[in-house]
Design an enzyme around this catalytic site. Structure first.
Site, PDB file in Angstrom:
ATOM      1  N   GLY A  31      17.456 -26.023  48.855  1.00 58.68           N
ATOM      2  CA  GLY A  31      16.953 -26.754  50.023  1.00 58.68           C
ATOM      3  C   GLY A  31      17.711 -26.505  51.308  1.00 58.68           C
ATOM      4  O   GLY A  31      17.877 -27.406  52.115  1.00 58.68           O
ATOM      5  N   THR A  32      18.146 -25.269  51.488  1.00 60.02           N
ATOM      6  CA  THR A  32      18.737 -24.947  52.791  1.00 60.02           C
ATOM      7  C   THR A  32      18.011 -23.750  53.399  1.00 60.02           C
ATOM      8  O   THR A  32      17.670 -22.807  52.697  1.00 60.02           O
ATOM      9  CB  THR A  32      20.259 -24.678  52.716  1.00 60.02           C
ATOM     10  OG1 THR A  32      20.716 -24.237  53.999  1.00 60.02           O
ATOM     11  CG2 THR A  32      20.624 -23.654  51.670  1.00 60.02           C
TER      12      THR A  32
ATOM     13  N   ALA B  37      12.987 -29.263  44.852  1.00 58.45           N
ATOM     14  CA  ALA B  37      14.295 -29.363  44.208  1.00 58.45           C
ATOM     15  C   ALA B  37      14.259 -30.207  42.928  1.00 58.45           C
ATOM     16  O   ALA B  37      14.862 -29.838  41.916  1.00 58.45           O
ATOM     17  CB  ALA B  37      15.297 -29.953  45.198  1.00 58.45           C
TER      18      ALA B  37
ATOM     19  N   HIS C 178      29.618 -30.785  56.824  1.00 60.65           N
ATOM     20  CA  HIS C 178      29.195 -31.316  58.126  1.00 60.65           C
ATOM     21  C   HIS C 178      29.543 -32.791  58.320  1.00 60.65           C
ATOM     22  O   HIS C 178      28.970 -33.459  59.177  1.00 60.65           O
ATOM     23  CB  HIS C 178      27.687 -31.091  58.320  1.00 60.65           C
ATOM     24  CG  HIS C 178      27.338 -29.630  58.444  1.00 60.65           C
ATOM     25  ND1 HIS C 178      26.053 -29.153  58.362  1.00 60.65           N
ATOM     26  CD2 HIS C 178      28.127 -28.548  58.644  1.00 60.65           C
ATOM     27  CE1 HIS C 178      26.067 -27.827  58.511  1.00 60.65           C
ATOM     28  NE2 HIS C 178      27.309 -27.432  58.670  1.00 60.65           N
TER      29      HIS C 178
HETATM   30  P1  NAD Z   1      16.932 -27.277  57.211  1.00 60.20           P
HETATM   31  O1  NAD Z   1      16.246 -28.516  57.688  1.00 60.20           O
HETATM   32  O2  NAD Z   1      17.216 -26.206  58.167  1.00 60.20           O
HETATM   33  O3  NAD Z   1      16.085 -26.617  56.043  1.00 60.20           O
HETATM   34  C1  NAD Z   1      15.601 -27.350  54.973  1.00 60.20           C
HETATM   35  C2  NAD Z   1      15.155 -26.374  53.888  1.00 60.20           C
HETATM   36  O4  NAD Z   1      14.771 -27.132  52.761  1.00 60.20           O
HETATM   37  C3  NAD Z   1      13.964 -25.494  54.262  1.00 60.20           C
HETATM   38  O5  NAD Z   1      14.265 -24.159  53.917  1.00 60.20           O
HETATM   39  C4  NAD Z   1      12.835 -26.042  53.396  1.00 60.20           C
HETATM   40  O6  NAD Z   1      11.935 -25.019  52.967  1.00 60.20           O
HETATM   41  C5  NAD Z   1      13.577 -26.607  52.223  1.00 60.20           C
HETATM   42  N1  NAD Z   1      12.920 -27.714  51.543  1.00 60.20           N
HETATM   43  C6  NAD Z   1      12.122 -28.669  52.069  1.00 60.20           C
HETATM   44  N2  NAD Z   1      11.753 -29.551  51.112  1.00 60.20           N
HETATM   45  C7  NAD Z   1      12.346 -29.136  49.960  1.00 60.20           C
HETATM   46  C8  NAD Z   1      12.361 -29.642  48.632  1.00 60.20           C
HETATM   47  N3  NAD Z   1      11.690 -30.761  48.269  1.00 60.20           N
HETATM   48  N4  NAD Z   1      13.082 -28.977  47.698  1.00 60.20           N
HETATM   49  C9  NAD Z   1      13.758 -27.850  48.023  1.00 60.20           C
HETATM   50  N5  NAD Z   1      13.780 -27.333  49.268  1.00 60.20           N
HETATM   51  C10 NAD Z   1      13.083 -27.972  50.227  1.00 60.20           C
HETATM   52  O7  NAD Z   1      18.206 -27.768  56.465  1.00 60.20           O
HETATM   53  P2  NAD Z   1      19.678 -27.162  56.428  1.00 60.20           P
HETATM   54  O8  NAD Z   1      19.616 -25.746  56.060  1.00 60.20           O
HETATM   55  O9  NAD Z   1      20.427 -28.102  55.588  1.00 60.20           O
HETATM   56  O10 NAD Z   1      20.201 -27.277  57.915  1.00 60.20           O
HETATM   57  C11 NAD Z   1      20.022 -28.520  58.527  1.00 60.20           C
HETATM   58  C12 NAD Z   1      21.212 -29.031  59.275  1.00 60.20           C
HETATM   59  O11 NAD Z   1      20.878 -30.347  59.717  1.00 60.20           O
HETATM   60  C13 NAD Z   1      22.408 -29.209  58.421  1.00 60.20           C
HETATM   61  O12 NAD Z   1      23.451 -28.737  59.187  1.00 60.20           O
HETATM   62  C14 NAD Z   1      22.565 -30.713  58.192  1.00 60.20           C
HETATM   63  O13 NAD Z   1      23.875 -31.136  58.526  1.00 60.20           O
HETATM   64  C15 NAD Z   1      21.640 -31.381  59.139  1.00 60.20           C
HETATM   65  N6  NAD Z   1      20.700 -32.330  58.480  1.00 60.20           N
HETATM   66  C16 NAD Z   1      21.132 -33.128  57.464  1.00 60.20           C
HETATM   67  C17 NAD Z   1      20.257 -33.996  56.811  1.00 60.20           C
HETATM   68  C18 NAD Z   1      20.774 -34.860  55.670  1.00 60.20           C
HETATM   69  O14 NAD Z   1      21.953 -35.194  55.632  1.00 60.20           O
HETATM   70  N7  NAD Z   1      19.924 -35.210  54.705  1.00 60.20           N
HETATM   71  C19 NAD Z   1      18.920 -34.066  57.207  1.00 60.20           C
HETATM   72  C20 NAD Z   1      18.498 -33.224  58.285  1.00 60.20           C
HETATM   73  C21 NAD Z   1      19.407 -32.367  58.901  1.00 60.20           C
END
Ligand code: NAD
Ligand code: ZN
Length: 247
Positions: free
Chosen positions: A183-184, A227, A116
């Site tokens: 964590g997705t 995680a 992304h």
């Molecule tokens: P999502 O926000 O849809 O899902 C996050 C997942 O992580 C959930 O299933 C949740 O249960 C899990 N989770 C939460 N805390 C956790 C932990 N401590 N350890 C393990 N798992 C944990 O995320 P996604 O599936 O990555 O989709 C989000 C989209 O938004 C992506 O396309 C991304 O590009 C973007 N995004 C990116 C960031 C970043 O770069 N850090 C942050 C927010 C959104």
């Protein structure tokens, strides 16, 4: 305690791929966005993560990204990022990430596929020039291209846009022995398809997520944990096993 059989799967693996999502960076203080009713830090996702939203109001979109950039600049990689980086020394190891925060590279991972894009990269909407911009906060909103003065956009993938390096990602998914899905929420395609593809080619799927996701239905091993905790456990067991082997 690791799920039964997981250590054997890891010890027998040659290539391991980790597919990571926003959850891996949650413990670094970077908020995930699902489960908050389609709002991302209070902004409607269609306004800040689509081309239409950007065309309508580039300033609003850049203010949103400026905030994300401040948050990310202050964040440090956590133990989960760090363990993944260390695993590059033990395996043919790849990270495929949906994150745009660059924390895998900060932790030392070199084999990273960023589906992304990256929040520190900018792209000119006029001449297509791509460059890096690390200003925090941004000096000018919206920022302009140094070469042609055109409007710059974040070089990240928005809803409805094709992801980067998907061929590389498919080929890694098709040719790995273990895939760690960390964590997705596995709801954003085509990334969400990668574990399914790996599974169909007989890779062992390990889900690390406190919540159930569509991957839970076919995962071989599930760790309902944060995680950092799960990755620390895995790494400690790997070290113990490699010591036993040497003795
Ligand atoms: P999502 O926000 O849809 O899902 C996050 C997942 O992580 C959930 O299933 C949740 O249960 C899990 N989770 C939460 N805390 C956790 C932990 N401590 N350890 C393990 N798992 C944990 O995320 P996604 O599936 O990555 O989709 C989000 C989209 O938004 C992506 O396309 C991304 O590009 C973007 N995004 C990116 C960031 C970043 O770069 N850090 C942050 C927010 C959104
Ligand atoms: Zn330009």
């Amino acid at each position: 305690m690791l799920p039964q059989g997981l250590m054997d799967a890891l010890l027998n693996a040659e290539r391991i791929v980790a597919l990571t999502g926003a959850g891996i960076s949650a413990e670094s203080g970077i908020p995930t966005f699902r489960g908050s009713g389609g709002l991302w830090e209070g902004y409607p996702v269609e306004k800040v993560a689509t081309v239409e939203g950007f065309e309508r109001d580039p300033e609003l979109v850049w203010r949103f990204y400026d905030e994300r950039r401040r948050n990310i600049a202050a964040a440090k990689p956590n133990d989960a990022h760090i363990v993944l980086a260390k695993m590059e020394r033990l395996y043919d190891f790849w990270v495929i990430t949906q994150n745009i925060d660059g924390l895998h590279q900060k932790a030392g991972s070199r084999n990273v596929v960023e589906l992304h894009g990256n929040i520190w990269r900018v792209r000119c909407t006029e001449c297509g020039r791509v460059g890096y911009n690390y200003e925090v906060p941004l000096k000018e909103i919206p920022p302009r291209c140094e070469k042609c003065g055109g409007l710059l956009r974040p070089d990240v993938v928005w809803f409805g846009e094709p992801v980067y390096d998907i061929d590389k990602a498919y080929s890694l998914a098709e040719n790995c022995d273990v895939m760690l899905v960390i964590g997705t929420s596995a709801q954003v395609y085509p990334a969400a398809y990668l574990p399914r593809l790996a599974w169909s080619r007989n890779a062992k799927i390990v889900e690390i997520n406190p919540q159930e996701t569509p991957v839970s239905r076919y995962a071989d091993f599930i760790m309902r944990k944060m995680a950092t905790e799960a990755m620390n456990e895995i790494y400690q067991e790997l070290l113990r096993a490699s010591q036993e082997e040497r003795e």
